[in-house]
Design an enzyme around this catalytic site. Sequence first.
Site, PDB file in Angstrom:
ATOM      1  N   THR A  44      -3.585   5.607   3.976  1.00  0.00           N
ATOM      2  CA  THR A  44      -2.345   6.228   3.503  1.00  0.00           C
ATOM      3  C   THR A  44      -2.515   6.981   2.189  1.00  0.00           C
ATOM      4  O   THR A  44      -1.670   7.803   1.840  1.00  0.00           O
ATOM      5  CB  THR A  44      -1.227   5.181   3.346  1.00  0.00           C
ATOM      6  OG1 THR A  44      -1.691   4.126   2.514  1.00  0.00           O
ATOM      7  CG2 THR A  44      -0.818   4.615   4.678  1.00  0.00           C
ATOM      8  N   LYS A  90       0.827  -1.216   0.000  1.00  0.00           N
ATOM      9  CA  LYS A  90       0.000   0.000   0.000  1.00  0.00           C
ATOM     10  C   LYS A  90       0.861   1.266   0.000  1.00  0.00           C
ATOM     11  O   LYS A  90       0.417   2.316  -0.475  1.00  0.00           O
ATOM     12  CB  LYS A  90      -0.980  -0.015   1.175  1.00  0.00           C
ATOM     13  CG  LYS A  90      -0.338  -0.127   2.554  1.00  0.00           C
ATOM     14  CD  LYS A  90       0.043   1.204   3.145  1.00  0.00           C
ATOM     15  CE  LYS A  90       0.833   1.007   4.417  1.00  0.00           C
ATOM     16  NZ  LYS A  90       1.319   2.294   4.982  1.00  0.00           N
TER      17      LYS A  90
END
Length: 318
Positions: free
Chosen positions: A240, A183
């Site tokens: 994020t 990610k």
Amino acid sequence: MTISVLGAGAFGTAMAVSLSQNGPVTLWARDAEQVRTMQASRENSRRLPGVKLPEDITVSADIEDALAAKTLLLAMPMQKMAGFLDAHSETLAGKTLVSCSKGIDLSTGQGPTALIRAKVPGARAAVLTGPSFAADIARGLPTALTLACADHSEELQAELSTPTLRLYRTTDTTGAELGGALKNVYAIAAGTVIGAGLGDSARAALMTRGFAEMLRIATELGARAETLSGLSGFGDLVLTCTSTQSRNFRLGCSIGSGEGFDPSITVEGVATAGALNKLAHRRGLEIPVAAMVLALTERTISVDEAMQALLARPLKEE
């Protein structure tokens, strides 16, 4: 016995603060001067300013003292972990080692639990990962994370949970650590989109296609798809890719806007992008978004060129 957190960065300090709700914690830092400052001020002003260290936290630069604990949280950059494990392999045997790192070791291509098992065969390897920012954990804001361990780890789950930190366990260590590592690459891409002024719709599209790439490569490596759909994959990706608290997202913003970025800040997604593209090439997998991230971080392509390359790909079914 006291839990030790090895690494006094923002996340390591935050975990020590949270775990001190359950009892004594040792927080180890390599830098003796930093330790003296933290002992005097009861604050990690360098990495986590504004958060007072509870009295149940012992800040130490004595590694042997820190390694006396049975459960050790490895809160260090992924690329530093192999050297640390090599240096202390004998002492670490028989311990429970919980990696808090999100990344892939560049020299071996291994994730943290595989690296721990290779370097310290006698240790119990686990990984703690998921959508979290250090400041939120340290301030006692509700946070949920994934604890992955090859056994069912109910007792470790209880040991590391606090009134404000809720852990969900899984035996899929591969899926949990790949979700946490991959990610970061797509957070750089999302930041680039926003920094370049391409808009939230473009970011949503990029996150969706990035998640498809995460699933593609993680399942190829033996992860369970449902793990990637949980906290350590999809949950962490959403966090994020949408917050300036993420260092990876901020780096992407700087790339997109053409502004400078502090080189002293560790951004795990840069190294992970390189490792991921090598791995995908060996496996014959297509990961066009991650390939563009690698090219952008290596400055071999412009943002406009990356965007055009992605938009020019053949139309296909979702």
